[in-house]
Design an enzyme around this catalytic site. Structure first.
Site, PDB file in Angstrom:
ATOM      1  N   HIS A 106      22.659 -38.061 104.056  1.00 17.74           N
ATOM      2  CA  HIS A 106      23.582 -37.144 103.400  1.00 17.74           C
ATOM      3  C   HIS A 106      23.344 -35.724 103.896  1.00 17.74           C
ATOM      4  O   HIS A 106      22.550 -34.985 103.315  1.00 17.74           O
ATOM      5  CB  HIS A 106      23.388 -37.217 101.886  1.00 17.74           C
ATOM      6  N   HIS A 343      29.584 -35.722 102.991  1.00 15.12           N
ATOM      7  CA  HIS A 343      28.644 -35.999 101.901  1.00 15.12           C
ATOM      8  C   HIS A 343      27.571 -37.007 102.307  1.00 15.12           C
ATOM      9  O   HIS A 343      26.385 -36.735 102.202  1.00 15.12           O
ATOM     10  CB  HIS A 343      29.396 -36.504 100.664  1.00 15.12           C
ATOM     11  N   GLU A 491      18.594 -41.836  74.020  1.00 20.27           N
ATOM     12  CA  GLU A 491      17.598 -42.733  74.606  1.00 20.27           C
ATOM     13  C   GLU A 491      17.414 -42.495  76.097  1.00 20.27           C
ATOM     14  O   GLU A 491      16.283 -42.487  76.600  1.00 20.27           O
ATOM     15  CB  GLU A 491      18.001 -44.201  74.362  1.00 20.27           C
ATOM     16  N   HIS A 554      22.584 -55.113  67.339  1.00 20.81           N
ATOM     17  CA  HIS A 554      21.242 -54.543  67.243  1.00 20.81           C
ATOM     18  C   HIS A 554      20.131 -55.547  67.560  1.00 20.81           C
ATOM     19  O   HIS A 554      18.962 -55.186  67.536  1.00 20.81           O
ATOM     20  CB  HIS A 554      21.023 -53.982  65.831  1.00 20.81           C
TER      21      HIS A 554
END
Lengths: 744, 744
Positions: A106, A343, A491, A554
């Site tokens: 890059h 890029h 988190e 959960h």
């Protein structure tokens, strides 16, 4: 147990060296005399810069011995602009040439960010190239890790041994120290491992947190032994990732004033102009987060703008600063700059030539012009002086504050205090039944007393995860000496911040917590812990359907398997008090390998036969009534289901069976045992094997074998009281007994 | 193949019914006459509300037949405030009572959000309680899913059959339709599955995207058949999660003006006051993201404030609106409101009594007062009228625009066009070698021509993932009819947005893409796809060390295993063109199960023996020179390594061995085959088995058995050219041959 590996040892040795060779006191007094001249004194007439190297303006060339410390320390930059531009172009072409040679990489970011990179490494940052682990160095994180050739070029110019010319020439090749993205474990001088976007800026928040915490704990009014900045460069990609917003929200909340992030605002991402997917007002968002925001409009040649921004950022002490630097990606490439094509691919020979032409760069590939080399050469003595000065300061500190110094040294070197493991609680079968999350809290609080580097917290579930250290208060903006970190419901940011803390100093032992199922939110950060050898302790409670009513969203099912498959991480699922203590012993000792502790919400009995020593082997026999290593059947379990296996064994023994019960608390540790030990636990001849675990059976075939049976849950959970779900899902002693009879 | 399951069928039937029973045209003309009176005409004198039910103010009671449509449609609310408060308290106590009975759950949010919930479901939203799948309903998402009793109470009052009184009484119990968090697959009326924070608001962005897209494609100047709002309630937890920032950035970028999100600003999270971890200026951040932001300062009793905010939000058509509603968590509880203790636990009998006292609520648990019941009863006829009116409109549309109507109906009903699978490309061994990512692009572009509901995109890697549909432009703010979605570098938001799209209409088939390793960033969203039966297609390229130089941060290792362990998801790793086409066939047919396609960056040959039919079986023989189902050895592989297995087989056959080669493109599909089929592929008697896959060997023991050998990678990758890494890691035909000789 790989508790002290080579890197940790070398860090420890370097750290120890610090206090023995602190003799040079000159720098201290010298520094205090340095003034901060106005930037107007600088001359930077060169603007649009394709003519950069033709500038003839010649300011007084300051002798390198004079420049050495002052420039680095204070932004008192008197280097002539033409030399700065030459250095900047050197960085650009090292990146271009390395990517070209590898035909992979890059080039765009290094070409655009070379000016800020130059100013940071040449004028601003304090580091010692010959000791990349010097404690008080400024930390730099390239969050936009794909642009790693920027950092390799800078490390090379600065004199780091890790990036010699041959390393640049072997960019992205097998066995090189210059991999495709920055990897701290490959390249000394690289602080953290980046590439997955957004991780780096969150790591930087962790590094800055560590600095603020250690400074608050150890600095004295007469001696600031902890005093460094954390710099980061992030791009549009990092900005789009949610993790960066999480971490940056916390950075402002904590008032991390010594965190300075450069946002490479180049308006290009892989898919093209950022207009197609990223049109938010980043400045306003960061102001909303509570950052100080500065905009450098000319990041391509506005050296003084960049310098002024850094000065302003340093002056704002209660907020982190975002310096938005508008740059041109692939700056200098006449046909590819400001486009996505620059890029992530080599420019190609033709465009490399055109860029050489455009920037007036007559040199061979990988060439560093002599004056540039000469200019940068001062960083080796300057770095040695920084470290020597600091060593002197620390020696004085140690004399005055011996107790604090000892604690600080253990954090700096990563040496665990002798006998620390004696603090771990022990249990007998008569100890009260308890949830392993509660037993975990007992361990954490016991360890907090003996491990000076232990700190951490939860993602807004402290009272569910049971992670509060009772002897400490909250790490907050105005109480940074405390050790309970409140991450909020973030988190992913939490995990990456812990990576930063862990990699700041070998003796910092960060832990963080949420419900086990929500490792899904932070998996990318956990993987970086494993890859970058950051010994974070993940305290993951509510580890199965045993959490009950919250239901399938959960209840983890596949999570144990998913981490058992991940390299260089310990997945531990303790069954009771002794195993929880064992899990903590293992986790603390493994400073270069993260650990995940899966812990129950529900109460579990203290089982006969469990032990810390057993946990250290990963799999071990907790009970057996067979002889000659020939049980009729082997029952295996982990965590909350080990109790079920034990109960089933009792029943089967009543019927005259010879039954062995094995706890498989950590598959990775068991894998590392000798063949003889493994055979002693799982004799090949005994194919009658049954496992039980309240999670996916995926992977258990390895342990139960082709003729064995794995009892588990290969569907999503359900919302109901835990006991009911266990029964409905067949996670019962009856099921184990039936299976044992079937296979034996 | 579970291509048409019960829910999909019922949706299809309901949808088809729409066009047959569109007879009631009264509502259309009626609605157009409704005026929008100023809110000053409303009287809401009751303020601090512990005396709510004692208010004696009696305004003219509008007959329910009059209120029916007008109130719902236009906010022309003439219901007396005392009745509103009674309804609001009914919601509060249904939540309190259900949580109390379950002794588990989250009463705090429903108590605080009952006012906005009441206004939404009673005054604002258009829905048909007797057909929760009516196409043009307004969508509601409770992103703060733990507060699900709010939604259950509202669905109950509104007359949904899914939430009867007995369902409220079995809240969080085994087999109930009222699980601990909202689950669309359990409770008709619940649009998406929430609980993991931040997912819901991102789903809502997907729902609003779907509406904007379908409206742009199908609406005509004289007939707006697609025209609904998407409402969401999110809390502080959702706000902290990075995913919400990602999705909300996109929502503004896309100008989703019909997305209205209520931010329950109650200053409390589980760990206490949000001051401890969340002090950013949310309003300013959302303004930075490009949202219209409104602050309702009194969310507890400020009904008119809430109404005015919704009206204002609807008037802003080019931006999504965030209505920050400041509420008191656990409103009405004298001792627990405004504290974390009311967030996630039952109040307890004593506090329930105190709350009854405080809010003047004399009723038994679960009681809905007669006047409240009567008031809400109008929603059943009103809903039927909405649907009937829409049916009429659609019948007219169908007459005028039969082609569009047919396409629209297939999207609405989820019926795949007859013969669609014939569009899938086929390949022969002579077809050119190609990367499966490129073959994937051929499939996507072929399918785009025949599947009206196919739309999707990449997280800023379109040109690497090869996901652009060439016949379409970009879905953007001003070109929402297009089908290439540009998600930016926001994997997590992307996955959750696709869940929203998939669950908007059964015929929408969203796909999304990134590098396979970055599934780690979006794993929580992928898990929700699997759990909530959203048939998203995950196009995951760069699926192994075969990506080469980018190195270990970008090279998946454990990812195949981690998804094979996840319930209700198909992990497909095709080896060549035919297998890629097969993978797409499977993925498109599985509308209630997401699929992940792991695709190579590197070129792969077209292998003899591969087929679409084979892929549908998950594991199948691609070549075999054995007889009697007794090969000497079975070689297995997936994806890019199937070629290696085939090469090794050729060599071994030259040496006289009878060798079978099996492709295990999808373990889940193979598991679902008959025992006889499985035995025909993997005869139990043949224990000489070798697998090869460029990923973790974890789990392969299931297929290779105790005596077989799994060749794979149980460490992190490396940065180097791909061929070099394959060789260094021993992922070679030579290794397979050696292993085959060892085991056979």
């Amino acid at each position: 147990m790989a508790s002290t590996s080579s890197l940790t040892l070398s860090q420890a040795l370097l750290a120890r060296a610090v206090s023995h060779h602190a003799t040079d006191q000159r720098r201290d007094s010298h520094l205090s005399l340095v003034s901060l001249p106005a930037f107007s004194g600088l001359k930077s007439t060169t603007s649009a810069s394709s003519r950069a190297t033709t500038t003839t303006n010649r300011r007084r060339r300051v002798s390198s011995s004079h420049v050495r410390a002052a420039a680095v320390e204070t932004l008192d930059v008197t280097t002539e602009t033409s030399l700065v531009e030459k250095s900047v172009n050197t960085i650009r072409f090292l990146a271009i040439d390395a990517v070209e040679k590898a035909n992979s990489g890059h080039p765009g970011l290094p070409m655009g960010c070379a000016p800020m990179g130059h100013i940071l490494y040449d004028e601003v940052m304090r580091y010692n190239p010959k000791n990349p682990y010097w404690f008080n160095r400024d930390r730099f994180v390239l969050s936009a890790g794909h642009g790693c050739m920027l950092q390799y070029a800078l490390l090379h110019l600065a004199g780091y041994d890790s990036v010699k010319e041959e390393d640049l020439k072997s960019f992205r090749q097998w066995g090189s120290r210059t991999p495709g993205h920055p990897e701290n474990f490959e390249t000394p001088g690289v602080e953290v491992t980046t590439g997955p976007l957004g991780q780096g800026i969150a790591n930087a928040v962790g590094l800055a947190l560590a600095e603020k915490h250690l400074a608050a704990r150890f600095n004295k009014p007469d001696s600031e032994i902890v005093d460094h900045y954390t710099y980061a460069i992030l791009g549009d990609g990092c900005q789009m990732e949610g993790i960066s917003n999480e971490a940056c929200s916390l950075a402002a909340h904590w008032g991390l004033g010594k965190l300075i992030a450069f946002y490479d605002d180049n308006h290009i991402s892989i898919d093209g102009d950022t207009e197609i997917a990223f049109t938010e007002d980043v400045d306003r968002r960061f102001e909303g987060l509570g950052w100080h925001v500065i905009w450098v409009k000319n990041g391509n040649t506005g050296y003084d703008e960049i310098r002024a921004a850094i000065k302003e950022a340093k002056a704002v002490k209660d907020k982190p600063t975002l310096i938005k630097v508008t740059t041109t990606i692939g700056y200098g490439s006449p046909n590819k700059s400001n486009s996505y094509s620059v890029h992530g691919s080599a420019l190609g020979a033709k465009e490399v030539d055109a860029t050489r032409q455009n920037l007036g760069w007559p040199y061979e590939p990988f060439h560093v012009p002599e004056d540039v080399k000469q200019h940068w050469s001062r960083h080796i003595p300057a770095g040695a002086a920084f470290e020597a000065e600091w060593n002197t300061k620390f020696a004085e500190y140690e004399k005055k504050y011996s107790e604090e110094a000892a604690e600080f040294k253990s954090i700096m070197a990563g040496e665990l205090p002798t006998g620390w493991e004696k603090a771990l609680p022990t249990y007998t079968p008569d100890s009260p039944a308890d949830a392993t999350r509660n037993l975990s809290q007992q361990n954490l609080n016991a360890l907090a007393k003996v491990l000076p580097g232990l700190l951490g917290g939860s993602a807004d579930l402290a009272s569910s995860n049971m992670t509060l250290l009772k002897m400490f208060g909250d790490f907050q903006k105005d109480t940074p000496e405390e050790r309970n970190v409140r991450f909020g419901v973030r988190e992913h940011g939490m995990g990456a911040i812990c990576n930063g803390i862990a990699l700041h100093s070998p003796g910092l032992i960060p832990y963080c917590a949420t419900f086990f199922v929500f490792t899904d939110y932070m998996r990318a950060a956990i993987r970086i812990s494993a890859l970058s050898e950051a010994g974070v302790i993940y305290v993951m409670t509510h580890d199965s359907i045993g959490l009950g009513e919250d239901g399938p969203t959960h209840q983890p099912i596949e999570h144990l398997a998913s981490f058992r498959a991940m390299p260089n991480i310990l997945m531990l699922r303790p069954a009771d008090g002794n195993e929880t203590a064992g899990a903590y012993k293992v986790a603390v000792l493994n400073r270069k390998r993260p650990s995940i502790l899966a812990l129950s919400r529900q109460k579990l009995p203290q089982l006969p036969g469990t032990s810390i020593e057993g946990v250290e082997k990963g799999g071990y026999i907790i009970s057996d009534n067979s002889s000659g290593n020939k049980p009729d059947v082997i029952l295996m379990g982990t965590g909350s289901e080990l109790e079920i296996a034990a109960k089933a064994a009792e029943e089967l023994r009543k019927e005259g069976k010879a039954v062995r019960v094995v706890s498989f608390v950590s598959w990775e540790l068991f894998d590392e045992q000798s063949d003889a030990y493994k055979e002693s636990v799982l004799p090949a001849a005994v194919t009658a094997r049954v496992s039980i675990e309240a999670g996916s059976t995926f992977g258990w075939q390895k342990l139960v074998g082709s003729k064995g049976k794995a009892i588990g849950i290969d569907r999503f959970g359900a919302s109901a009281p835990a006991g009911k779900i266990y029964k409905e899902f067949g996670i019962t002693a009856e099921a184990v007994i039936a299976a044992a009879k079937e296979v034996s």
